[in-house]
Motif scaffolding. Structure first.
Motif, mmCIF file in Angstrom:
data_model
loop_
_atom_site.group_PDB
_atom_site.id
_atom_site.type_symbol
_atom_site.label_atom_id
_atom_site.label_comp_id
_atom_site.label_asym_id
_atom_site.label_seq_id
_atom_site.Cartn_x
_atom_site.Cartn_y
_atom_site.Cartn_z
ATOM 1 N N GLU A 135 32.466 32.138 50.835
ATOM 2 C CA GLU A 135 32.743 33.581 50.795
ATOM 3 C C GLU A 135 33.642 33.969 49.621
ATOM 4 N N HIS A 136 34.291 32.962 49.008
ATOM 5 C CA HIS A 136 35.196 33.244 47.883
ATOM 6 C C HIS A 136 34.553 33.018 46.517
ATOM 7 N N PHE A 137 33.323 32.528 46.477
ATOM 8 C CA PHE A 137 32.699 32.169 45.209
ATOM 9 C C PHE A 137 32.617 33.337 44.231
ATOM 10 N N ASP A 138 32.345 34.537 44.745
ATOM 11 C CA ASP A 138 32.152 35.697 43.878
ATOM 12 C C ASP A 138 33.405 36.547 43.720
ATOM 13 N N LYS A 139 34.534 36.024 44.141
ATOM 14 C CA LYS A 139 35.792 36.752 43.987
ATOM 15 C C LYS A 139 36.428 36.413 42.642
ATOM 16 N N PHE A 140 37.187 37.389 42.129
ATOM 17 C CA PHE A 140 37.918 37.186 40.879
ATOM 18 C C PHE A 140 39.280 36.550 41.190
ATOM 19 N N PRO A 141 39.904 35.907 40.215
ATOM 20 C CA PRO A 141 41.170 35.222 40.475
ATOM 21 C C PRO A 141 42.230 36.088 41.154
ATOM 22 N N ASN A 142 42.305 37.373 40.767
ATOM 23 C CA ASN A 142 43.338 38.224 41.378
ATOM 24 C C ASN A 142 43.042 38.579 42.832
ATOM 25 N N GLN A 143 41.880 38.174 43.325
ATOM 26 C CA GLN A 143 41.516 38.381 44.724
ATOM 27 C C GLN A 143 41.721 37.116 45.558
ATOM 28 N N LEU A 144 42.224 36.067 44.926
ATOM 29 C CA LEU A 144 42.414 34.786 45.594
ATOM 30 C C LEU A 144 43.901 34.470 45.742
ATOM 31 N N SER A 145 44.224 33.684 46.754
ATOM 32 C CA SER A 145 45.601 33.217 46.920
ATOM 33 C C SER A 145 45.907 32.132 45.887
ATOM 34 N N GLY A 146 47.182 31.758 45.793
ATOM 35 C CA GLY A 146 47.558 30.711 44.852
ATOM 36 C C GLY A 146 46.841 29.400 45.142
ATOM 37 N N GLY A 147 46.776 29.023 46.413
ATOM 38 C CA GLY A 147 46.097 27.791 46.778
ATOM 39 C C GLY A 147 44.616 27.831 46.449
ATOM 40 N N GLU A 148 43.988 28.987 46.676
ATOM 41 C CA GLU A 148 42.569 29.139 46.358
ATOM 42 C C GLU A 148 42.332 29.074 44.857
ATOM 43 N N ARG A 149 43.206 29.697 44.080
ATOM 44 C CA ARG A 149 43.060 29.652 42.621
ATOM 45 C C ARG A 149 43.202 28.221 42.100
ATOM 46 N N GLN A 150 44.128 27.461 42.701
ATOM 47 C CA GLN A 150 44.275 26.082 42.237
ATOM 48 C C GLN A 150 43.055 25.245 42.603
ATOM 49 N N ARG A 151 42.419 25.535 43.717
ATOM 50 C CA ARG A 151 41.183 24.834 44.075
ATOM 51 C C ARG A 151 40.089 25.132 43.049
#
Length: 231
Positions: A135-151
């Motif tokens: 569900e996060h594949f099409d999100k931009f970095p500013n829409q993700l948490s820090g942990g998600e961005r590092q993943r």
């Protein structure tokens, strides 16, 4: 013993800026084995990031020898160094360094595009591998948490199937829960055969490593298993 994938012999690095001269590394000798999970710890200014950059051919030593996958890199041209980095090394940084105008999936595909081989299905598998839900594949970095961005950053580092993953304070902007989640990803990658080197200031994470080296004032002052060292 497993053959080393990275070797440093008597590596020195001096930064000379006018009247200021800083010796960041002072005769470092280090071998990193294939499939090893190595952590580098030490106080701020000890030379940890400089060491990591030289190990990944982002920088060259003032003197000494550096070999990646058996190839001496100390005197290669910028183009040859770029080829070494693209083929053998994946980088993960504290600041994530994601492209803000690209989605998570597009960020992972970006290095593939540079290498001339886009593979969307592989990019999706890598994101799932590091624990990012679809569900996060099409999100931009500013829409993700820090942990998600590092993943996403880790998946991007894996895009061209490098032998070595080098991570500079990858949990520096994460809370304790996400830090442990991310370090578990690195542990799993090492267990699957990747060589992983992580620079960290978080001593609670060293238990996940195979080996720890302690750097102070540009020198390795201690090394061993997590149980043996006293950073």
């Amino acid at each position: 013993m497993t053959d080393p994938v990275i070797e440093l012999e008597n590596v020195r690095k001096v930064y000379d800026s006018g009247s200021t001269r800083v010796e960041a590394l002072k005769g470092v000798n280090l071998r990193v084995r294939r499939g090893e999970f190595l952590m580098v710890v030490g106080p701020s200014g000890s030379g940890k990031s400089t060491l990591l950059h030289i190990m990944g051919a982002l920088d060259t030593p003032t003197s000494g020898r550096v070999r990646i996958a058996g190839r001496e890199i100390s005197r290669l041209s910028d183009r040859e160094l770029a080829r070494i980095r693209s083929r053998y090394v994946g980088f993960v940084f504290q600041e994530f360094n994601l492209i803000e105008t690209l989605t998570a999936l597009e960020n992972v595909m970006f290095p593939m595009t540079l290498a001339g081989r886009e593979d969307e299905e592989l990019a999706k598998r890598l994101l799932l591998k590091v624990g990012l839900s679809e569900e996060h594949f099409d999100k931009f970095p500013n829409q993700l948490s820090g942990g998600e961005r590092q993943r996403v950053a880790i998946a991007r580092a894996l895009a061209n199937d490098p032998e070595v993953i080098l991570a500079d304070e990858p949990t520096g902007q994460l809370d304790t829960r996400n830090s442990r989640r991310i370090i578990k990803v690195f542990r799993r990658l090492s267990d699957e055969g990747k060589t992983v080197v992580v620079v960290t200031h978080d001593l609670s994470l060293i238990e996940w490593a195979d080996r720890v080296i302690v750097l102070r004032d540009g020198q390795i002052v201690e090394e061993g298993s997590p149980e043996e060292v006293s950073p």
